[in-house]
Design an enzyme around this catalytic site. Sequence first.
Site, PDB file in Angstrom:
ATOM      1  N   SER A  75     -56.984  -5.924 -47.724  1.00 53.05           N
ATOM      2  CA  SER A  75     -57.260  -7.260 -48.258  1.00 53.05           C
ATOM      3  C   SER A  75     -56.207  -8.288 -47.864  1.00 53.05           C
ATOM      4  CB  SER A  75     -57.354  -7.212 -49.784  1.00 53.05           C
ATOM      5  OG  SER A  75     -58.389  -6.349 -50.186  1.00 53.05           O
ATOM      6  N   GLU A  96     -46.127  -2.632 -57.917  1.00 44.89           N
ATOM      7  CA  GLU A  96     -45.589  -3.877 -57.367  1.00 44.89           C
ATOM      8  C   GLU A  96     -44.096  -4.036 -57.611  1.00 44.89           C
ATOM      9  OE1 GLU A  96     -48.269  -3.536 -59.319  1.00 44.89           O
ATOM     10  OE2 GLU A  96     -49.856  -3.868 -57.842  1.00 44.89           O
ATOM     11  N   HIS A 147     -54.817 -13.972 -52.006  1.00 45.44           N
ATOM     12  CA  HIS A 147     -55.699 -14.035 -53.179  1.00 45.44           C
ATOM     13  C   HIS A 147     -55.110 -14.894 -54.297  1.00 45.44           C
ATOM     14  CE1 HIS A 147     -57.393 -10.841 -50.815  1.00 45.44           C
ATOM     15  NE2 HIS A 147     -58.450 -10.780 -51.601  1.00 45.44           N
ATOM     16  N   ASP A 155     -63.889 -11.830 -59.042  1.00 45.82           N
ATOM     17  CA  ASP A 155     -63.012 -10.887 -59.751  1.00 45.82           C
ATOM     18  C   ASP A 155     -62.523 -11.470 -61.079  1.00 45.82           C
ATOM     19  OD1 ASP A 155     -63.135  -8.594 -58.293  1.00 45.82           O
ATOM     20  OD2 ASP A 155     -61.289  -8.935 -57.161  1.00 45.82           O
TER      21      ASP A 155
HETATM   22  C1  LIG Z   1     -51.447  -4.256 -61.028  1.00 46.09           C
HETATM   23  C2  LIG Z   1     -52.566  -4.166 -60.080  1.00 46.09           C
HETATM   24  N1  LIG Z   1     -52.310  -3.977 -58.767  1.00 46.09           N
HETATM   25  C3  LIG Z   1     -53.335  -3.923 -57.886  1.00 46.09           C
HETATM   26  C4  LIG Z   1     -54.620  -4.063 -58.301  1.00 46.09           C
HETATM   27  C5  LIG Z   1     -55.751  -4.061 -57.300  1.00 46.09           C
HETATM   28  N2  LIG Z   1     -56.551  -2.845 -57.423  1.00 46.09           N
HETATM   29  C6  LIG Z   1     -57.711  -2.831 -58.120  1.00 46.09           C
HETATM   30  S1  LIG Z   1     -58.428  -1.314 -58.153  1.00 46.09           S
HETATM   31  C7  LIG Z   1     -57.192  -0.656 -57.219  1.00 46.09           C
HETATM   32  C8  LIG Z   1     -57.231   0.799 -56.842  1.00 46.09           C
HETATM   33  C9  LIG Z   1     -57.346   1.643 -58.044  1.00 46.09           C
HETATM   34  O1  LIG Z   1     -57.390   2.988 -57.722  1.00 46.09           O
HETATM   35  P1  LIG Z   1     -57.669   4.024 -58.867  1.00 46.09           P
HETATM   36  O2  LIG Z   1     -56.751   3.760 -60.012  1.00 46.09           O
HETATM   37  O3  LIG Z   1     -57.608   5.376 -58.289  1.00 46.09           O
HETATM   38  O4  LIG Z   1     -59.112   3.622 -59.370  1.00 46.09           O
HETATM   39  P2  LIG Z   1     -60.537   4.266 -59.018  1.00 46.09           P
HETATM   40  O5  LIG Z   1     -60.386   5.192 -57.875  1.00 46.09           O
HETATM   41  O6  LIG Z   1     -60.938   4.986 -60.255  1.00 46.09           O
HETATM   42  O7  LIG Z   1     -61.440   3.118 -58.742  1.00 46.09           O
HETATM   43  C10 LIG Z   1     -56.237  -1.633 -56.896  1.00 46.09           C
HETATM   44  C11 LIG Z   1     -55.037  -1.395 -56.080  1.00 46.09           C
HETATM   45  C12 LIG Z   1     -54.835  -4.268 -59.678  1.00 46.09           C
HETATM   46  N3  LIG Z   1     -56.074  -4.458 -60.170  1.00 46.09           N
HETATM   47  N4  LIG Z   1     -53.806  -4.309 -60.535  1.00 46.09           N
END
Ligand SMILES: Cc1ncc(C[n+]2csc(CCOP(=O)(O)OP(=O)(O)O)c2C)c(N)n1
Lengths: 351, 280
Positions: A75, A96, A147, A155
């Site tokens: 992204s 982060e 973003h 979102d």
């Molecule tokens: C603090 C934060 N960093 C980054 C994101 C962006 N983000 C949304 S979903 C995701 C991946 C999540 O992976 P996982 O926890 O394994 O979820 P799943 O596989 O169940 O969808 C990221 C990096 C976020 N929402 N919040």
Amino acid sequence: MGSREKKSGVRSQESGVKTPNSGLSTQNLNPTTTPLTKGGKGGFVATRDAYGDALLELGKKRKEVVVLDADLSGSTKTAKFAKVFPERFFNIGISEQDLIGTASGLSLTGKLPFASTFAVFETGRAWEQIRQTISYSSLNVKLVATHSGITVAEDGASHQAIEDITLMRVLPNMTVIVPADGIETKQVIEAIADFYGPVYVRLGRSKVPVVMPDAYKFTIGKAYKFHVGKDANIIAAGIMVSVSLDAMEMLKKEGIDAGVINMPTVKPLDNDTVVEAARASGLIVTAEEHSVIGGLGGAVCEFLAENYPVPVKRIGIKDTFGCSGPSDELMKLYGLTAEDIVRTVKEGLKK
Amino acid sequence: MSQASAAKDIAFLKEQANAVRIEILKMLAEAGSGHTGGSLSAADMATALYFSKMRHNPKDPAWKERDRFILSKGHAAPLLYTVLALSGYFDKSLLKTLRKIGSPLQGHPCSKLLPGVEISTGSLGQGLSIANGIAMGLKMGGMNSRVYCLLGDGETQEGQVWEAAMTAAHYRLDNVCAIIDNNGLQIDGPCCDVMALEPITEKWDAFGWHVIDIDGHNMKAIIGALNEAEGIKGKPTMIVARTVKGKGVSFFEGKVQYHGVTPTQEELKKALEELGENGK
Ligand SMILES: Cc1ncc(C[n+]2csc(CCOP(=O)(O)OP(=O)(O)O)c2C)c(N)n1
Ligand SMILES: [Mg+2]
């Protein structure tokens, strides 16, 4: 500045028509720079895409460039760099604060780290790490977040950074840059690589019109004057530059001479240009895809109040959160359209 | 519960999970954006909680004695909205408004807009701390309600998760039951490539949690684990649910690219066929 007829050459780029930039004022151009070959030919480019390309180019030129991401490299477009230079790319995972600390450590070994994730998480989640480690010690870390703003769209509020400029601007030693389009983004990435110190660069998700001329040369701390108006001047940053140019054309049709100044460096602000704009018109309107509190509008107000008081109107998000929806509808909902700027300028002129 | 009625319960929950998946896919196809993979992988767990395990009252979302559910992986909002709608918190027709202007169904859950959502989430890593705080408050108030918290596996890369892990163990929050949707994938790829998580069960065990390792698509195992957790005293419980991202739709299963991509109309049709819903 050149005549306003010539400015319309800029706008025609938005319609996707190929226009050489001969019609543009060259006042702010540095003739010694080679014109960029890409961009400036009209159309739309997302600033994050321009970042991905610029970062790859930079990586080819400079071995000390390292890139870090927090599970969003597809992204943020750092994936482009990662593909070519896997040994200089570090995915830190969804963490982060660790991203910022690790980038800081790399900078202490002479590397030139670019750390990227979404603006909300980069500046919000890791704010104190940025303050304590990067800003306090003035480390040479480049924080390039994508973003930002409400154009993150569907979102929703949790992902729409509308306070990041404020959060970064308040930090000592921090330089804050908000590029208007793809051309400017490329320039900014090159410029900050040559600049020693912490920098925050605010990029967007959506494609935005290309507005800067091919031969434009970005300099940290310097505004770009599209036109200085006699009735009002709009000081804008990011995607609001193109919106402001639309507003300028609409106002012109009504006989109102409004100028547009692109203020990519929100900190340090180009004070001279702000005064010039205030002196020329007596009315300043700021425009940003960000909270009206503490961002570009805040910076301009703070400076003018102490140095050259004139009426200022701020276009931005009015102390509220964003929400889910398509970008264009959100821009309307939050009062960030050319029509909103036109109305605001007219209101300001009435008084 | 007799064995026969337990088996009936499991059969009902399986059917219900299927219905949940169908609604998730429909709403995501309609919205055109949103998180497909992680909503489907956690569907069985959320179904077990909302349609069997949790004490809650859709007619009174603020009922004091309710069990709480915190969706720490807020991007699985379509899953939460679906179980809330099918439980009766709001009309199913609202699901069509996902991510549209003015909808209470925001891209990520917003508690201010939608009753039944305990707390707004979407920024990963924060839910478990909130669950702990609720659990502490409930204990202080002498309530025996339980707090469930669903996390993504990638999400556990956030440091705050481990801070909360210590807090829950330190304060012996045995009314906390967390679940990791261990689908092995995050956005940039498999978790093991992006930032290795294993050994997951050993980590939580070392942090002082009671850990139950299950197949997260086996309804009997899910219910069994939730029941077991309820009996554990003096420790929080972590259910590590081994799941498949995109579960239920063959062409989404285990595919990293379907994290945040929604079904096309054609894909929706095929997916609904696989789930046994033919133009109903
Ligand atoms: C603090 C934060 N960093 C980054 C994101 C962006 N983000 C949304 S979903 C995701 C991946 C999540 O992976 P996982 O926890 O394994 O979820 P799943 O596989 O169940 O969808 C990221 C990096 C976020 N929402 N919040
Ligand atoms: Mg996962």
